[in-house]
Design a protein around this motif. Structure first.
Motif, PDB file in Angstrom:
ATOM      1  N   ARG A 189       0.264  -1.080  -0.370  1.00 33.17           N
ATOM      2  CA  ARG A 189      -0.180  -0.063  -0.391  1.00 33.17           C
ATOM      3  C   ARG A 189       0.793   1.460   0.057  1.00 33.17           C
ATOM      4  N   SER A 190       1.965   1.186   0.719  1.00 30.09           N
ATOM      5  CA  SER A 190       2.727   2.151   0.570  1.00 30.09           C
ATOM      6  C   SER A 190       3.297   2.931  -0.815  1.00 30.09           C
ATOM      7  N   SER A 191       3.378   1.755  -1.782  1.00 27.14           N
ATOM      8  CA  SER A 191       3.652   1.903  -3.033  1.00 27.14           C
ATOM      9  C   SER A 191       2.589   2.330  -4.128  1.00 27.14           C
ATOM     10  N   HIS A 192       1.475   2.460  -3.109  1.00 28.81           N
ATOM     11  CA  HIS A 192       0.043   2.751  -3.712  1.00 28.81           C
ATOM     12  C   HIS A 192      -0.395   1.222  -4.760  1.00 28.81           C
ATOM     13  N   VAL A 193       0.005  -0.220  -4.241  1.00 31.06           N
ATOM     14  CA  VAL A 193      -0.993  -1.276  -4.654  1.00 31.06           C
ATOM     15  C   VAL A 193      -1.275  -1.266  -3.671  1.00 31.06           C
TER      16      VAL A 193
END
Length: 182
Positions: A168-172
């Protein structure tokens, strides 16, 4: 469609899950390619005693001749195609370094999967655990969906939460989690 399959740790049943997904979709009539990006004796290709290609994923997608030569059924009656490239090599000049959730990541511009998408209905990409290797993070933004595999009673909930957080921190946003009871 492209599906990236990863896990929080080794031993979660990643290769078994990839084989099950690929086999089921192939049995349903889909043209399926599995790309095994695991290394060090792990991955579906190791389980099938397949020799790893000397080519990188970038080389394979850039050359129709390499694609024809390297992408083949792994043998038996599995119904899907398999390729195990040596690496995902960043294109020169397309590198940038960043830190995500404590991991130093070398990112690159897109790996070109378009030539493969034209040939296959489903591309399943097996990558090392997201907490031990940056390959999952480098490719997750370039695929349609990302799936996490966990082994019940082995993978700690905190490790699963950490894996989801890193993605999520990588926008996934993972499409889901598969619980392996093996």
């Amino acid at each position: 469609m492209t599906l990236l399959v990863t896990s929080a740790r080794r031993g979660d049943g990643l290769s078994t899950t990839v084989a099950a997904i690929a086999s089921a979709e192939a049995a349903a009539g889909e043209r399926v390619l599995v790309i095994d990006l695991e290394q060090d004796g792990h991955g579906i290709s190791a389980g099938l005693s397949m020799v790893r290609s000397p080519s990188s994923l970038d080389d394979l997608t850039a050359s129709a001749e390499l694609m024809r030569r390297e992408i083949a059924p792994p043998g038996g009656d599995v119904g899907f195609y398999l390729v195990a490239p040596a690496t995902v090599r960043p294109a020169p000049g397309n590198l940038k370094r960043e830190r995500v959730a404590g991991l130093h990541i070398v990112q690159q511009d897109r790996v070109t999967l378009e030539p493969l998408k034209a040939r296959f209905d489903l591309i399943v990409i097996e990558v090392p655990p997201v907490l031990t290797n940056t390959t999952a993070l480098r490719l997750a933004l370039q695929v349609d969906e990302t799936l996490l595999v966990v082994r019940m009673n082995k993978t700690r909930l905190s490790r699963l939460a950490q894996a989801v957080s890193v993605l999520r921190s990588s926008h996934v946003e993972p499409v889901g989690t598969i619980e392996n009871h093996g």
